[in-house]
Design an enzyme around this catalytic site. Sequence first.
Site, PDB file in Angstrom:
ATOM      1  N   HIS A   8       0.823  -1.219   0.000  1.00  0.00           N
ATOM      2  CA  HIS A   8       0.000   0.000   0.000  1.00  0.00           C
ATOM      3  C   HIS A   8       0.852   1.261   0.000  1.00  0.00           C
ATOM      4  CE1 HIS A   8      -3.364  -2.739   1.731  1.00  0.00           C
ATOM      5  NE2 HIS A   8      -3.312  -2.795   0.421  1.00  0.00           N
TER       6      HIS A   8
ATOM      7  N   GLU B  88     -13.561  -8.956  -7.563  1.00  0.00           N
ATOM      8  CA  GLU B  88     -13.452  -9.847  -6.405  1.00  0.00           C
ATOM      9  C   GLU B  88     -14.333 -11.064  -6.658  1.00  0.00           C
ATOM     10  OE1 GLU B  88     -11.579 -10.124  -3.540  1.00  0.00           O
ATOM     11  OE2 GLU B  88     -12.738 -11.964  -3.363  1.00  0.00           O
TER      12      GLU B  88
ATOM     13  N   ASP C   2     -13.706 -12.634 -12.455  1.00  0.00           N
ATOM     14  CA  ASP C   2     -12.288 -13.012 -12.438  1.00  0.00           C
ATOM     15  C   ASP C   2     -11.437 -11.853 -12.972  1.00  0.00           C
ATOM     16  OD1 ASP C   2      -9.804 -14.090 -12.802  1.00  0.00           O
ATOM     17  OD2 ASP C   2     -10.431 -15.643 -14.220  1.00  0.00           O
TER      18      ASP C   2
ATOM     19  N   ASP D  42      -3.023  -8.442  -7.378  1.00  0.00           N
ATOM     20  CA  ASP D  42      -2.686  -8.855  -6.008  1.00  0.00           C
ATOM     21  C   ASP D  42      -3.403 -10.155  -5.653  1.00  0.00           C
ATOM     22  OD1 ASP D  42      -1.938  -8.880  -3.346  1.00  0.00           O
ATOM     23  OD2 ASP D  42      -3.422  -7.382  -2.726  1.00  0.00           O
TER      24      ASP D  42
HETATM   25  N1  SAM Z   1      -5.797  -6.184  -2.946  1.00  0.00           N
HETATM   26  C1  SAM Z   1      -6.314  -6.354  -1.599  1.00  0.00           C
HETATM   27  C2  SAM Z   1      -5.685  -5.345  -0.685  1.00  0.00           C
HETATM   28  O1  SAM Z   1      -4.506  -4.976  -0.884  1.00  0.00           O
HETATM   29  O2  SAM Z   1      -6.343  -4.891   0.249  1.00  0.00           O
HETATM   30  C3  SAM Z   1      -6.094  -7.754  -1.089  1.00  0.00           C
HETATM   31  C4  SAM Z   1      -6.523  -8.837  -2.030  1.00  0.00           C
HETATM   32  S1  SAM Z   1      -6.288 -10.481  -1.458  1.00  0.00           S
HETATM   33  C5  SAM Z   1      -4.569 -10.681  -1.469  1.00  0.00           C
HETATM   34  C6  SAM Z   1      -6.775 -11.388  -2.881  1.00  0.00           C
HETATM   35  C7  SAM Z   1      -8.279 -11.387  -3.133  1.00  0.00           C
HETATM   36  O3  SAM Z   1      -8.526 -11.868  -4.451  1.00  0.00           O
HETATM   37  C8  SAM Z   1      -9.073 -12.288  -2.199  1.00  0.00           C
HETATM   38  O4  SAM Z   1     -10.102 -11.555  -1.581  1.00  0.00           O
HETATM   39  C9  SAM Z   1      -9.663 -13.371  -3.124  1.00  0.00           C
HETATM   40  O5  SAM Z   1     -10.966 -13.779  -2.739  1.00  0.00           O
HETATM   41  C10 SAM Z   1      -9.707 -12.655  -4.452  1.00  0.00           C
HETATM   42  N2  SAM Z   1      -9.633 -13.499  -5.653  1.00  0.00           N
HETATM   43  C11 SAM Z   1      -9.081 -14.736  -5.791  1.00  0.00           C
HETATM   44  N3  SAM Z   1      -9.078 -15.093  -7.090  1.00  0.00           N
HETATM   45  C12 SAM Z   1      -9.609 -14.047  -7.779  1.00  0.00           C
HETATM   46  C13 SAM Z   1      -9.823 -13.800  -9.169  1.00  0.00           C
HETATM   47  N4  SAM Z   1      -9.468 -14.690 -10.101  1.00  0.00           N
HETATM   48  N5  SAM Z   1     -10.382 -12.606  -9.527  1.00  0.00           N
HETATM   49  C14 SAM Z   1     -10.731 -11.693  -8.582  1.00  0.00           C
HETATM   50  N6  SAM Z   1     -10.534 -11.869  -7.256  1.00  0.00           N
HETATM   51  C15 SAM Z   1      -9.978 -13.033  -6.865  1.00  0.00           C
END
Ligand code: SAM
Length: 290
Positions: A19, A123, A151, A172
């Site tokens: 961040h 998400e 996705d 991420d």
């Molecule tokens: N970017 C966020 C932050 O910095 O606050 C944290 C994200 S966390 C590491 C990863 C998230 O991606 C999870 O909530 C998970 O459910 C979601 N996720 C997993 N596969 C995904 C996909 N193919 N597309 C979108 N979201 C996905």
Amino acid sequence: MFSYRHGFHAGSHADILKHYILVQLMRYLQEKPGALSIVDTHAGAGLYSLQDGFAAISQESSDGIARLHEFIANHSSQVPASLQAYLDCVQIENLESHIALYPGSPFILARLLRPQDRLRLFELHPSEIDILRANIDGLGLAKQIDVYAADGFSRLKGLLPPPSRRGLVLIDPSYEDKQDYRHLELCLEAALMRFATGCYAIWYPVIARRESIALPQRLQAIAKAHERDWLRAELRVENAPGERRLQSSGMFIINPPWTLKDRLAEVLPLLKKAIGINAGASYTLQASES
Ligand code: SAM
């Protein structure tokens, strides 16, 4: 799939590195007035309570943002402006000096939006998406922010290039699925084919897994193949004895701002000192020759 909840890691050392860099990318890209198109392919829930729920169980923020906050309170004269800008983003969600709420990437990005900017959030988790929607609704920025239960890997390329040709992409993944490494590379390749001049920020865990060890080199190869500059920053903290948390993570930036390396050279030693815990803490900072 879907066992990962980012709340467990909210406000951890990995979030701080990610961040902090995200804030610097926004600040740099917003130096020009043109509209900025921002995509967060893996958004999470957006905002996290550190006092209850997953974060209270894991207590990762105690060694992360809480420790940094305390360090800064005792060394306020040493805080570089770039680090202060990140801390200000955390403070916005907290009325008092105590950090009770931690903003995820969607909130950090949303709070920095100018009227001409647009943010798209992806998400997939069936519970996280509802929490994210409710959190984003509370910001009252519906005209500027779109939330998709989709996705992010496969949907990114359809949004590129943005009409203004100015864009920031955060990728991420949780890497709970080993396929995330492969999907990340395919997603990035497709994105660069369409929008080579975009700024791409990729978070990754530094762990003893074959795919993870290979990832920074593979990302460098992708950047090189597209003749793009890159920057790699990693921060390692030393866990307390017996602790099994993630110790190290990195951010890989394609088309980084020319100012970012100097900012990190100033801030990484300070983060190491503030949240490194034991003598084994370290950092890595590398960039392409431009
Ligand atoms: N970017 C966020 C932050 O910095 O606050 C944290 C994200 S966390 C590491 C990863 C998230 O991606 C999870 O909530 C998970 O459910 C979601 N996720 C997993 N596969 C995904 C996909 N193919 N597309 C979108 N979201 C996905």
